[in-house]
Design a protein around this motif. Structure first.
Motif, short mmCIF file in Angstrom:
data_model
loop_
_atom_site.label_atom_id
_atom_site.label_comp_id
_atom_site.label_asym_id
_atom_site.label_seq_id
_atom_site.Cartn_x
_atom_site.Cartn_y
_atom_site.Cartn_z
N ASP A 26 -35.28 17.83 -13.94
CA ASP A 26 -35.43 17.96 -12.49
C ASP A 26 -34.53 18.99 -11.85
O ASP A 26 -34.74 19.39 -10.73
N GLU A 27 -33.50 19.44 -12.57
CA GLU A 27 -32.58 20.43 -12.01
C GLU A 27 -33.33 21.65 -11.54
O GLU A 27 -32.95 22.33 -10.62
N ASN A 43 -22.23 6.84 -6.41
CA ASN A 43 -23.05 5.90 -7.17
C ASN A 43 -22.31 4.63 -7.59
O ASN A 43 -22.89 3.57 -7.71
N ALA A 74 -32.24 6.78 -6.01
CA ALA A 74 -32.97 6.97 -7.28
C ALA A 74 -32.47 5.98 -8.33
O ALA A 74 -33.24 5.53 -9.18
N ASP A 75 -31.18 5.63 -8.26
CA ASP A 75 -30.62 4.65 -9.21
C ASP A 75 -30.82 3.21 -8.74
O ASP A 75 -30.60 2.28 -9.49
N ASP A 89 -19.96 11.95 -5.44
CA ASP A 89 -20.83 10.99 -6.12
C ASP A 89 -20.39 9.58 -5.74
O ASP A 89 -19.32 9.11 -6.11
N ARG A 110 -37.84 14.28 -3.99
CA ARG A 110 -37.37 15.01 -5.16
C ARG A 110 -36.59 14.08 -6.10
O ARG A 110 -36.79 14.09 -7.31
N GLU A 111 -35.69 13.29 -5.52
CA GLU A 111 -34.79 12.47 -6.35
C GLU A 111 -35.46 11.19 -6.86
O GLU A 111 -35.13 10.70 -7.93
N CYS A 112 -36.37 10.63 -6.05
CA CYS A 112 -36.90 9.28 -6.36
C CYS A 112 -38.39 9.29 -6.70
O CYS A 112 -39.06 8.27 -6.58
N GLU A 170 -29.76 10.41 -4.06
CA GLU A 170 -29.48 10.23 -5.50
C GLU A 170 -29.13 8.78 -5.80
O GLU A 170 -29.51 8.24 -6.84
N TRP A 171 -28.40 8.14 -4.88
CA TRP A 171 -28.06 6.73 -5.06
C TRP A 171 -29.35 5.90 -5.06
O TRP A 171 -29.52 4.98 -5.86
N LYS A 209 -35.66 15.30 0.15
CA LYS A 209 -34.64 14.85 -0.82
C LYS A 209 -35.08 13.59 -1.53
O LYS A 209 -34.92 13.46 -2.74
#
Length: 961
Positions: free
Chosen positions: A653-654, A478, A516-517, A476, A551-553, A513-514, A548
């Motif tokens: 979302d999992e 982030n 998305a934040d 991670d 899905r994440e964003c 994932e980053w 990806k």
């Protein structure tokens, strides 16, 4: 012996003579007919273990025989001594030993392979007689061979003795001695080292010892150290091995001996000896550098093995010797040199890969110290690990384009795996270096991309990005403050190469994932991904990265949606990607559309799907053939994958990839679901396609998959389709029954059977497919194990979700029960598992569904008989847990009836197996009836009984079970 080609099958008819053995050996080696060879081999193996072997083996060793025949004689001797020792009378030990010494002396100048077999035979005799019957065996061997005489020259005698001493520990490692004897013999051999060590030292240090003798000495040492000879006792010899390393003829055997000596588990006790070895290993650096300069890969490899073995096996011991920290650090740096050895793996060097596990071990040891001590070590070793990162990234660099093009596909694959190993190592090292590692990589990349004066190679940039990707993929990041800068740098990279472009894509994917934040950064990288989508060489990396991101964003992508859909449509129409990437792309679009307003979803779906619908209409009119079948399956697959991820309800979302049932967290917008709207529009077309392809299971499967994926994703939003889909499924299954239609029916039962509005169509469909399947059972279901499997799963689901279905007069419950009993006898394990599940769901309803209670009372004995038949050996042992569950359920819900059924079913002799007695059967039934609480215990009872029935109780198979 019979003439060649018609060998007697068994040698116990006293035809095992020297002459016949020779004939059989001739047949084995020279007969061109493979069957004759096999017969000869079988006969010879039986001859070898026959009582007559004692007579013929000595005769076969006669000097006038050819080596192949002599070898068989020596092998027969070894077999008799090692495997049939108990047959040899005690008073013959001495004469057997004398004969073997005599034969070894004769063959010391003869055939090497025969000599080795004779030495192995004498070694086996020694192991069986030491220490009681032959005390000081090794000392006697040394004495016998050092005595002059027998017309054999000293060098040959010396080599024969060394061969004997080498095979003795090897024979011990593979011997079949009982455990208690192994301990005794190991101790006796350990005490004999005192006779071996001086001899080996003397031979190794004598200047006039021939190379062949020294090589054999080193092999002998290798063999003995595997017996855990204390390192302190072999120390002097190990030092002599280092002296042998400069001799090219002795190099490989010396390396092997050193590595074996210092990798013995016991060797870490001898700290002083280990510390003395460190300078000796460090002294090899000059030889290592010369080998690198001369391109001598074998020498590099050998020296590296020694350094790594010392470091890897003894890192903790060495680290704890604080007074010697500089020499330990020097050893670590020597291993670093081996990691960064010049040249590209695996073409110019194969050494660097040996070192990677050392870095894991050293890090583990440093991190395992308590914090104060750890801090001291980190001060010394953190800089070393930062250097390691630089070295690894340098080694991960691709060669020049021209050089890479000359590599074979096997070399490229080995390099790919090597880079994955480096990636794993970097990820591990991150645990020690933390955020500073990312900053370090970022600074290097920044300097590389902003330095206008010095042109950079794409390889250098790619390797640094690969380092980032390795860490970001699994850790991670982030919190990291360098990621915004990295995202800012990525568009500055001049991408003129496929490998670099791939790594850029995978790096962006690792940061999804980053992103998305930090959605503001999407605009920097999304254009790169969309551009890459058009390049077939970047198919896997670009499509997986887009998926990806989608899905994440997805909730931050609406501003980019039009562009993403347009580019995706273009690449799909141009058929740039292979089938699996097209499917991923559709899943990406499903995620993307999920976050848009319903009217936008419908508009995008319309433009996205229309070309495929038109194509499908055209294909539906054509006469079925293999090529249009593939096109139809492809289009249906695209729709399935789109509907797998298109879900307009807010949810956890999992579960978005379908790995677990989605958890809805907010109500969907009002109005019909966009997926349902599309399905209703194409429903008639799908029916047309089906009508032509109904007898093709792959097309039917592809159609069912569209609805199955939609039902799984939409859950109750699928409701408007229930009625027409139920009708279509019924028609499909009635015409040509296929397992995929039953699986879809099961999904529908699972979600809609409990809803009052949808119960009628579901009930009608359930009754129809049950009736059609029952008729298959009447015609003979053996050809359709997949249908039977799916049918049993459907029945189990119906019992679980809506047992009221079994109250219907239109459902022949008795026939379904009988089909279940029949299905328990199928050879296919999955089918039997599903059937056991059906019965474990059915039996609890004996109390609340009268038709089920009646049929169990009337025909439960048939079920018990079928289960016992399976346990008795009729079914695979892997199914015993499932049968135990059925018995457990019977015991819980029909206890008094089960007692009667078990007694009656187990009454006939030989049932369920002729291997179990009446008492054993009675004991088994009593155990079953007692066990109503502990399911695990019931499983053990059934396993125990099935082993008895199969004659496996108490065997090694039972131990594995």
């Amino acid at each position: 012996m019979e003439p060649p080609g018609r060998i007697a099958a068994a040698p116990d008819a006293l035809d095992v003579t020297v002459e016949n053995v020779e004939k059989a050996l001739h047949q084995l080696y020279y007969d061109p007919n493979i069957e004759n060879k096999n017969l000869a081999q079988k006969w010879l193996m039986q001859a070898q273990v026959s009582p007559q072997a004692w007579q013929f083996c000595w005769a076969l060793l006669s000097p006038d025989k050819v080596p192949e025949i002599q070898y068989f004689g020596a092998s027969a001797l070894h077999t008799k001594i090692s495997r049939y020792w108990s047959d040899i009378p005690t008073d013959q030990y001495e004469s057997l030993k004398t004969q073997l010494f005599s034969q070894i002396a004769c063959f010391s100048s003869g055939s090497k392979m025969v000599l080795t077999r004779l030495c192995v035979a004498l070694a086996s005799l020694a192991l069986n007689t030491m220490p009681e019957a032959w005390p000081g065996a090794v000392a006697e061997m040394v004495r016998v061979f050092q005595e002059e005489g027998g017309g054999v020259d000293g060098r040959a005698r010396c080599l024969a003795l060394l061969e004997l001493l080498t095979v003795l520990p090897e024979e011990f490692q593979t011997s079949r001695l009982p455990q208690y004897r192994k301990g005794q013999v190991r101790g006796a051999l350990g005490r004999e080292w005192g006779s071996v060590c001086p001899l080996l030292q003397q031979l190794l240090r004598r200047t006039d010892s021939p190379g062949a003798v020294k090589a054999r000495v080193l092999r002998c040492l290798s063999s003995w150290v595997l017996l855990d000879v204390p390192l302190s006792e072999s120390e002097a010899l190990v030092h002599d091995c280092f002296s042998a390393l400069p001799d090219p003829e002795l190099f490989d055997t010396a390396v092997e001996a050193i590595v074996n000596a210092i990798s013995q588990p016991d060797s870490q006790r001898y700290v002083n000896t280990l510390l003395k070895l460190v300078p000796q290993v460090l002294a090899l650096q000059e030889q290592l550098r010369e080998a690198v300069q001369n391109g001598d890969m074998e020498t590099c490899h050998g020296i590296c093995r020694i350094a790594v073995t010392l470091g890897e096996n003894h890192s903790r011991t060495l680290l704890e010797q604080v007074d010697h920290w500089q020499s330990v650090l020097a050893l670590v740096n020597m291993i670093m040199f081996c990691t960064g050895i010049p040249g590209h793996y695996p073409v110019n060097e194969t050494t660097s890969s040996l070192t990677l596990t050392f870095w894991y071990t050293l890090q583990d040891e440093i991190m395992s110290f308590e914090s104060d001590k750890q801090a001291v070590y980190l001060q010394v070793y953190r800089p070393v690990y930062f250097q390691l990162v630089d070295v690894l990234l340098h080694k991960a660099q691709f060669p020049s384009d021209q050089e890479y093009a000359s590599w074979s596909s096997d070399e490229k694959e080995q390099f790919r795996i090597y880079r994955v190993d480096i990636s794993d190592t970097l990820m591990y090292v991150y645990e020690m270096l933390g955020a500073e590692l990312l900053s370090n990589l970022y600074d290097k990349l920044g300097r590389l991309l902003t330095n206008a004066e010095q042109p950079t190679s794409w390889q250098h940039t790619e390797a640094l990005l690969y380092g980032f990707q390795s860490i970001a993929e699994t850790i991670d990041v982030n919190y990291s403050d360098v990621i915004p800068g990295l995202i800012g740098l990525i568009p500055r990279i001049s991408i003129n190469n496929v490998q670099l472009a791939d790594t850029v894509m995978f790096t962006i994917g690792a940061l999804a994932e980053w992103l998305a934040d930090h959605p503001v950064m999407l605009s920097s990288v999304l254009p790169l991904v969309l551009q890459a989508l058009g390049n077939p060489d970047l198919s896997v990396s670009s499509v997986s990265t887009l998926k990806k991101i989608c899905r994440e964003c997805k909730y931050d992508l609406p501003p980019y949606a039009t562009n993403i859909v347009a580019v995706s449509q273009e690449v799909l129409i141009k058929q740039i990607h292979k089938t699996s990437q097209c499917m991923w792309l559709m899943q990406a679009l499903g995620f993307l559309l999920s976050a848009l307003p319903v009217e936008d979803i419908l508009r995008n779906l319309h433009s996205l799907i229309t070309p495929y619908i038109q194509q499908l209409e055209k294909l539906a009119d054509e006469t079925p053939n293999p090529s249009n079948k593939l096109a139809i399956i492809h289009i249906l697959g695209l729709l399935s994958n789109l509907f797998t991820t298109l879900d307009i309800s807010k949810q956890d979302d999992e579960s978005a990839d379908g790995s677990a049932p989605p958890v809805k967290t907010a109500p969907p917008p009002p109005g019909p679901n966009p997926v349902v709207v599309v399905l209703q529009q194409v429903f008639a077309l799908i029916q047309t396609v089906l009508s032509k392809w109904l007898n093709d299971s792959q097309v039917v499967e592809a159609v069912c998959a569209i609805f199955e994926k939609s039902v799984k994703t939409l859950l109750h939003d699928f409701a408007p389709m229930v009625s027409q889909l139920s009708e279509m499924l019924g028609q499909m299954y009635s015409t040509i029954p296929q397992a995929s239609a039953l699986d879809l029916t099961r999904q529908m039962v699972h979600i809609f059977a409990s809803e009052t509005d949808h119960f009628p169509p579901i009930k009608a469909l359930f009754e129809l497919v049950t009736s059609v399947t029952l008729s298959i059972f009447q015609q003979g279901p053996r050809d359709h194990p997949d249908i039977v499997d799916s049918f049993m799963q459907l029945q189990a689901q119906a019992l679980k979700r809506k047992p009221d279905l079994f109250l219907s007069e239109s459902l022949d419950v008795k026939a379904v029960f009988h089909c279940g009993v029949l299905s328990l006898k199928f050879p296919e394990a999955p089918t039997v598992k599903s059937t056991c599940l059906f019965f474990t769901e059915l039996l609890p309803h004996c109390s609340d569904v009268p038709p089920l209670a009646r049929i169990v009372q009337e025909d439960g004995k048939l079920l018990v008989q079928a289960v016992l038949e399976g346990i008795g050996g009729g079914a695979s042992r892997s199914l015993m847990d499932q049968f135990a569950e059925v018995l457990f359920s019977l015991n819980k819900h029909c206890f008094s009836l089960l007692a009667v059924w078990l007694k009656e079913a187990l009454q006939p002799p030989g049932f369920p197996s002729s291997r179990v007695t009446a008492d054993q059967k009675h004991h088994f039934s009593q155990q079953i009836l007692r066990e109503r609480v502990n399911k695990r215990r019931m499983k053990d009872i059934v396993k125990e009984f099935t082993l008895l029935c199969r004659g496996l109780h108490g065997t090694e198979y039972a131990a594995e079970y």
